[in-house]
Scaffold this active site. Structure first.
Site, PDB file in Angstrom:
ATOM      1  N   HIS A   1      33.199 -34.650  19.768  1.00  0.00           N
ATOM      2  CA  HIS A   1      32.177 -34.674  19.330  1.00  0.00           C
ATOM      3  C   HIS A   1      32.277 -33.442  18.010  1.00  0.00           C
ATOM      4  O   HIS A   1      33.003 -32.672  18.080  1.00  0.00           O
ATOM      5  CB  HIS A   1      30.883 -34.088  20.304  1.00  0.00           C
TER       6      HIS A   1
ATOM      7  N   LYS B   1      20.499 -33.044  28.534  1.00  0.00           N
ATOM      8  CA  LYS B   1      21.306 -34.157  29.019  1.00  0.00           C
ATOM      9  C   LYS B   1      21.492 -33.838  30.567  1.00  0.00           C
ATOM     10  O   LYS B   1      22.193 -34.938  31.133  1.00  0.00           O
ATOM     11  CB  LYS B   1      22.711 -33.968  28.323  1.00  0.00           C
TER      12      LYS B   1
ATOM     13  N   GLN C   1      28.541 -34.045  28.465  1.00  0.00           N
ATOM     14  CA  GLN C   1      28.382 -35.357  29.045  1.00  0.00           C
ATOM     15  C   GLN C   1      28.856 -35.613  30.427  1.00  0.00           C
ATOM     16  O   GLN C   1      28.644 -36.510  31.209  1.00  0.00           O
ATOM     17  CB  GLN C   1      29.148 -36.435  28.346  1.00  0.00           C
TER      18      GLN C   1
ATOM     19  N   CYS D   1      28.279 -38.996  16.214  1.00  0.00           N
ATOM     20  CA  CYS D   1      28.701 -37.588  15.859  1.00  0.00           C
ATOM     21  C   CYS D   1      30.120 -37.467  16.316  1.00  0.00           C
ATOM     22  O   CYS D   1      30.663 -36.565  16.713  1.00  0.00           O
ATOM     23  CB  CYS D   1      28.136 -36.569  16.887  1.00  0.00           C
TER      24      CYS D   1
ATOM     25  N   ASP E   1      33.900 -28.803  26.805  1.00  0.00           N
ATOM     26  CA  ASP E   1      32.708 -29.318  26.397  1.00  0.00           C
ATOM     27  C   ASP E   1      32.118 -30.084  27.592  1.00  0.00           C
ATOM     28  O   ASP E   1      32.677 -31.357  27.750  1.00  0.00           O
ATOM     29  CB  ASP E   1      32.943 -30.005  25.108  1.00  0.00           C
TER      30      ASP E   1
HETATM   31  N1  PLP Z   1      29.444 -32.446  23.047  1.00  0.00           N
HETATM   32  C1  PLP Z   1      29.193 -33.632  23.330  1.00  0.00           C
HETATM   33  C2  PLP Z   1      30.410 -34.557  23.821  1.00  0.00           C
HETATM   34  C3  PLP Z   1      27.923 -34.255  23.352  1.00  0.00           C
HETATM   35  O1  PLP Z   1      27.704 -35.607  23.918  1.00  0.00           O
HETATM   36  C4  PLP Z   1      26.877 -33.828  22.692  1.00  0.00           C
HETATM   37  C5  PLP Z   1      25.586 -34.265  22.133  1.00  0.00           C
HETATM   38  O2  PLP Z   1      25.532 -35.339  22.036  1.00  0.00           O
HETATM   39  C6  PLP Z   1      27.417 -32.299  21.970  1.00  0.00           C
HETATM   40  C7  PLP Z   1      28.490 -31.806  22.260  1.00  0.00           C
HETATM   41  C8  PLP Z   1      26.368 -31.577  21.396  1.00  0.00           C
HETATM   42  O3  PLP Z   1      25.064 -31.230  22.167  1.00  0.00           O
HETATM   43  P1  PLP Z   1      23.837 -30.463  21.786  1.00  0.00           P
HETATM   44  O4  PLP Z   1      23.424 -31.298  20.591  1.00  0.00           O
HETATM   45  O5  PLP Z   1      22.904 -30.663  22.869  1.00  0.00           O
HETATM   46  O6  PLP Z   1      24.243 -29.055  21.275  1.00  0.00           O
END
Ligand code: PLP
Length: 410
Positions: free
Chosen positions: A127, A230, A207, A368, A204
């Protein structure tokens, strides 16, 4: 399937007020859970109850409301510690979410550890929030960001990962479960190999936290980040887990109240963990409500959640494969409940609009993950992602709406 009989999805759905509405005259089918999950009534009520009964700033007050608010806030830290299998409660740092957690790590230990000529490893499926902070750090430090490649199924090329590792590697930061492909990465294997060259490992978990069992201690992770919104919790609250030895040696991220021990005109000392990394008045209400989202998950159990979501993933995959014009993007053996796909001759955005007309919420676009889309030769995909409250009937509704939409768009 054993667990399927045990959990009562209808009763679970009853706990989610937002699900019981019509969109464009059709029952809402919410399949955008990878973007954000819906919230059970217990989470919403915890937010309201805090503002109604306990609203006070925390840690410094000695009056009753301040004590109640502090107690509830710190209870969430204990819930999170258990939820991710951390050894110490002070290893749990509250952030705004995954993005802030990764930026915090890059701006503190990242700056400390990475020198000119060093290397940072991320995967091809990251992401933007696990890509851009490292690009910023690499530029600042004249270091190199290296990309672990993936195969056509969307799985990490583990051999390539091993050959990229060297004594120059200072940080390995990988996504546990990909938001665009669903792929679950072998975090323990990656961590073990990265530690052998002395690199620190950032995972990270945006998900994975709601779907998979997490055990940061057993997996020997250095950092694990996720977002409350999430995991059926509120927006604006997230967690950065950091191993205590590392948190102790890291400089603070933001300066201000709460993160200090003593302040003089000529300097300051830092507070003890975890407060060293929690400058300013935190997001008290959302932190308190986050505990309710964890209790919601714990009550059902990750095993049952996984079983139900695996069933939905398998069912949806089968239904989508019935369409000759649909190609699944992300066919890894180990996946969370995310179905990304493209429809030959149909733009994902047009499809998303028509599905919305049928009451079905999916996500379309690059998710993203622009570099990943580029790597796969795509502009974007359509993505249906499932949570504990989704049903096979909703997937049937998706299939029917897809049939109609594709006919109209072709
Ligand atoms: N990493 C992953 C794999 C994500 O799916 C997301 C959000 O879609 C993020 C990071 C970023 O999360 P946040 O926008 O809640 O900071």
């Amino acid at each position: 399937m054993q667990q399927m009989e045990v959990i009562d999805i209808k009763a679970i759905r009853e706990q989610f007020p937002v699900l019981h509405q019509q969109v464009h005259g059709k029952p809402l089918v919410y399949l955008d859970n990878a973007a954000t999950t819906q919230k059970p009534a217990s989470v919403i009520e915890a937010l309201v109850a805090y503002y109604k009964n306990d609203n006070a700033n925390i840690h410094r007050g000695i009056h009753t409301l301040a004590e109640r608010a502090t107690m509830a806030f710190e209870t969430t830290r204990d819930e999170v510690r258990q939820f991710i299998g951390a050894r110490h409660r002070e290893e749990v740092i509250f952030t705004r979410g995954t993005t802030e957690g990764i930026n915090l790590i890059a701006a503190t230990i990242g700056k400390q550890r990475v020198r000119k000529g060093d290397e940072i490893l991320v995967s091809a499926m990251e992401h933007h929030s696990n890509m851009v902070p490292w690009q910023m750090l690499a530029t600042e430090k004249e270091a190199t960001l290296k990309i672990i490649p993936i195969n056509e199924a969307g799985e990490l090329d583990i051999q390539a990962f091993h050959s990229l590792l060297s004594e120059k590697t200072k940080i390995v930061s990988v996504v546990h479960a990909s938001n665009a492909l669903g792929t679950v990465n072998p975090i323990q294997h990656i961590t073990e190999a990265a530690h052998q060259v002395g690199a620190i490992v950032v995972v990270d978990g945006a998900q994975s936290a709601s779907h998979l069992d997490i055990n940061v201690e057993e997996w020997k992770l250095d950092f694990f980040v996720f977002s409350g919104h999430k995991i059926y919790g509120p927006t604006g609250i997230g967690v950065m887990y950091g191993r205590k030895e590392l948190l102790l040696e890291m400089p603070p991220y933001m300066g201000g109240g709460e993160m200090i021990g003593e302040v003089r005109y000529d300097g300051f000392t830092t507070n003890e963990l975890p407060y060293k990394f929690e400058a300013g008045t935190p997001n008290i209400a959302d932190t308190i409500a986050l505990a309710e989202s964890i209790r919601f998950i714990n009550k059902i159990g990750k095993e049952s959640i996984r079983a139900h979501e695996d069933d939905l993933l398998q069912y949806a995959t089968e239904r989508l494969l019935q369409f000759p014009e649909i190609k699944l993007i992300g066919t890894a053996k180990n996946k969370v409940s995310i179905c990304s796909f493209i429809v030959e001759g149909v733009h994902h955005q047009d499809l998303g609009i028509l599905l919305d007309q049928a009451g079905i919420a999916i996500r379309t676009g690059h998710h993203c993950t622009m570099p990943l889309m580029h790597r796969m030769g795509l502009k974007g995909t359509s993505r249906a992602s499932f949570a504990i409250y989704n049903t096979r009937e909703e997937i049937d509704a998706l299939e029917l709406a897809l049939k109609k939409s594709i006919k109209m768009l072709k």
